[in-house]
Design an enzyme around this catalytic site. Structure first.
Site, mmCIF file in Angstrom:
data_model
loop_
_atom_site.group_PDB
_atom_site.id
_atom_site.type_symbol
_atom_site.label_atom_id
_atom_site.label_comp_id
_atom_site.label_asym_id
_atom_site.label_seq_id
_atom_site.Cartn_x
_atom_site.Cartn_y
_atom_site.Cartn_z
ATOM 1 N N TYR A 142 26.383 -7.678 26.938
ATOM 2 C CA TYR A 142 26.089 -6.683 27.972
ATOM 3 C C TYR A 142 24.621 -6.324 27.866
ATOM 4 C CZ TYR A 142 26.639 -2.353 30.738
ATOM 5 O OH TYR A 142 26.523 -1.362 31.683
ATOM 6 N N LYS A 170 27.287 -9.797 30.888
ATOM 7 C CA LYS A 170 27.307 -8.785 31.935
ATOM 8 C C LYS A 170 25.873 -8.359 32.161
ATOM 9 C CE LYS A 170 28.870 -4.083 32.997
ATOM 10 N NZ LYS A 170 29.530 -2.863 32.469
#
Length: 299
Positions: A142, A170
């Site tokens: 992320y 992400k």
């Protein structure tokens, strides 16, 4: 067993980063979490991210995180990918959370860039590799420098992609140029982590979303990604443009705050926030209603 996935879509295409419902006195609402999780999967989510930023992970205990993963798995684990957020700015703590999530039965892990201590790229490399080494679960990185203070450089992403269990990223970096290069060079499954850029990121190679607005518009996000994957870019663009008021309205302030307000307006479990987050003012709630209505959301 989690739903069928492929190396290209290891966690499906549409995931919602789920809020953590609390009771009126601020305790964990496990029944509410199960209700909300089932609702989101019924709406069309392939997966749910539990214990992420939108789940107020900075203010939930390790024990609460474990209880939440187990409760959501009980509710939807045979119908959706349940991805547990385990990222912290302490590698040892992240490993503990990763192992706990694996014991609980999670299908994957989300590991955010360590925040506040601002490690160099070599530190990021070792941090993420250590988490991936600690379990047998697939890992989604992320990358959100606006919160963490440090971006994951393209070269670091390429090196991390060589790890057999680091399978996805992400992306909340907000840089389509960097994303284009990283997607092309790393081969990681790329998920948009910025709802306003869902369609633009698909255009440079992303395969899906980890969404906040998915709490209220999952069917539309599903239609958008399916249209784009099927080659109907015009339809995808039309859906994207219809959703612009929702993308804007849900991020006029911190996304957890507006999401819990929107869920409450729809009669779904959410509950209060834990400090330092605070509820919307009456004026902000009125504006949120306008924004959601403009995007076609029924309240």
């Amino acid at each position: 067993m989690a739903p069928i996935s492929t190396p290209q879509t290891p966690f499906g295409r549409v995931l919602t980063a789920m809020v953590t419902p609390f009771t009126a006195d601020g305790a964990l609402d496990l029944a509410g979490a199960q209700h909300l999780a089932a609702h989101l999967v019924d709406a069309g989510n392939d997966g749910l991210v539990i214990n992420g930023t939108t789940g107020e992970s900075p203010t939930t205990s390790d024990a609460e995180k474990d209880q939440l993963v187990r409760a959501v798995l009980e509710a939807v684990g045979d119908r959706a990918h349940v991805v547990a957020g385990v990222g912290t700015n302490d590698t040892r703590h992240s490993i503990e959370l990763a192992r706990a999530a694996e014991r609980a039965g999670a299908h994957g892990l989300l590991a955010v860039t360590p925040y506040y201590n601002k490690p160099p790229q070599e530190g990021l490399l070792r941090h993420f590799a250590a988490i991936a080494d600690s379990t047998e679960l697939p890992v989604m990185l992320y990358d959100i420098p606006g919160r963490s203070g440090v971006p994951i450089d393209t070269e670091t992403l390429v090196r991390l992609s060589e790890h057999p269990r680091i399978v996805a990223n992400k992306d909340a970096k907000g840089d389509l140029g960097r994303a284009s290069w990283a997607i092309a060079r790393s081969g990681l499954a790329w998920y948009s982590g910025d709802d306003m850029l869902n369609l633009p990121l698909l255009s440079v190679g992303a395969i899906g979303f980890v969404s906040v607005v998915g709490h209220v518009v999952t069917p539309e996000l599903r239609a958008l990604v399916d249209a784009h994957a099927g080659g109907d870019v015009q339809k995808a663009t039309e859906i994207h443009q219809r959703l612009l008021p929702v993308f804007t309205g849900m991020f006029r302030t911190q996304g957890v705050i507006t999401t819990k307000a929107a869920l409450t307006l729809q009669g779904l479990p959410a509950g209060p926030l834990r400090l330092p987050l605070v509820e919307l003012s009456p004026q902000e709630t009125a504006q949120l209603k306008i924004d959601l209505a403009a995007g076609g959301v029924q309240l």
